[in-house]
Scaffold this active site. Sequence first.
Site, short mmCIF file in Angstrom:
data_model
loop_
_atom_site.label_atom_id
_atom_site.label_comp_id
_atom_site.label_asym_id
_atom_site.label_seq_id
_atom_site.Cartn_x
_atom_site.Cartn_y
_atom_site.Cartn_z
N GLY A 180 0.82 -1.20 0.00
CA GLY A 180 0.00 0.00 0.00
C GLY A 180 0.86 1.26 0.00
CB THR A 181 3.99 2.11 1.80
OG1 THR A 181 3.42 1.77 3.07
CG2 THR A 181 4.91 3.30 1.97
CG ASN A 221 -4.72 3.78 9.50
OD1 ASN A 221 -4.99 4.79 8.84
ND2 ASN A 221 -3.74 3.76 10.36
CB CYS A 281 6.54 4.21 22.07
SG CYS A 281 7.65 4.50 23.43
N1 PLP Z 1 -2.71 3.10 4.07
C1 PLP Z 1 -3.46 2.70 5.11
C2 PLP Z 1 -4.75 3.36 5.37
C3 PLP Z 1 -3.02 1.65 5.92
O1 PLP Z 1 -3.76 1.26 6.96
C4 PLP Z 1 -1.77 1.04 5.63
C5 PLP Z 1 -1.26 -0.02 6.50
O2 PLP Z 1 -1.60 -0.12 7.65
C6 PLP Z 1 -1.05 1.49 4.52
C7 PLP Z 1 -1.54 2.53 3.77
C8 PLP Z 1 0.26 0.87 4.15
O3 PLP Z 1 0.07 -0.38 3.56
P1 PLP Z 1 1.29 -1.41 3.47
O4 PLP Z 1 1.48 -1.96 4.84
O5 PLP Z 1 0.83 -2.44 2.50
O6 PLP Z 1 2.45 -0.64 2.98
#
Ligand code: PLP
Length: 384
Positions: free
Chosen positions: A71-72, A150, A324
């Site tokens: 996702g990143t 999230n 933290c």
């Molecule tokens: N965007 C949101 C809303 C997320 O919750 C996350 C991961 O927790 C990410 C992006 C990042 O995804 P990834 O862990 O696949 O890089």
Amino acid sequence: MKTIYVDNNATTKVDPQVVESMLPYFSELYGNPSSMHYFGGKVTYKIEEARAQVASLINASSEEIVFTSCGTESDSTAIHAAISSFPDKRHIVTSRVEHPAVKSLCEGLVKKGYRVTFVPVDRKGALDIDYLYDSLTDDTAIVSIMWANNETGVIFPIEEISNVVKQKGIPFHTDAVQAVGKIPVDVSQSSLDILSISGHKIHAPKGVGALFIRKGTPFSPFLIGGHQERGRRGGTENVVSIIGFGKASELAANHMGESLNRVRQLRDKLENELIKRIPNVLINGDNDNRLPNTASLSFEYVEGESILLMMDELGICASSGSACTSGSLEPSHVLRAMGVPFTAAHGSIRFSLSIYNTEEDIDFIIERLPPIIEHLRKLSPFWK
Ligand code: PLP
């Protein structure tokens, strides 16, 4: 000790059917999909099948899906593609409650001379949409607003916002990492241009993600290399994970009803019973507009980390709403943006469920958490 896993917004178990779909592609059908031979072609066929499965989950067409590593990467690619497609535009609009994949990237862009508007949210986590619309200018290169948060699960009205943003001719990106697979996401019902997904949030393995890029959207690749993904993302594909991601997408579509109903009922039971049994508990986030699996609860006058540690001893895996940082326990930027009082934000716990959770899991938490909070409050100098 049994593990009660209620941290599914962090990551999910890989579904056994997903594992099964992947197995032949480790050491039997291990060809490179870019190879010209028949052996590589078999892998290409499976990748295209996975692309169609991911596309179908969000009602896109296959050519609009590009596989990434997570996702990143999807978020970074989307924002970089917009700013490199419109190099003269130096303004970005996002929200104050984005995941660090967008938030930290935008903060880094501020240091490079970009102007970034971080749109505020209210006490329930709802976006100030008028503030967003008022911030749009001819200089805006992209608007990036998450579909669902999230930490709190709060859902933003992406269809409505993307329509307004598009009418102004500005590209719109949404980080839909937490929304896809949990609630219906249909890209044909909105004007968004680009959308991020992550495999490991929907019972696929870690290390695979995707971007939906609407046909005709100006795009330039972030990873430059070979001609993979029709030149939109260089690098040999993570074949096995992509195949698993495809299967997981198919399963997520099949399980949507269960996610919206049974999982929601479990989540509601958890919240209602905890509120009944424990005084001074707040639910963070708009009750009517939340992901069905997510509960962010603040237990006033206790530290989230202490709750987590005591739950961990019982096998309950959840997460806290603070980070933290450099030795000090700071409440999360999401809860701070919502104006959750300090005494409550510190004691915030996120429970995030999946279709694998059972009524017994929830009953276990409901029985075991109240004495933990009572014990910790007795130690708290702030508890009356
Ligand atoms: N965007 C949101 C809303 C997320 O919750 C996350 C991961 O927790 C990410 C992006 C990042 O995804 P990834 O862990 O696949 O890089």
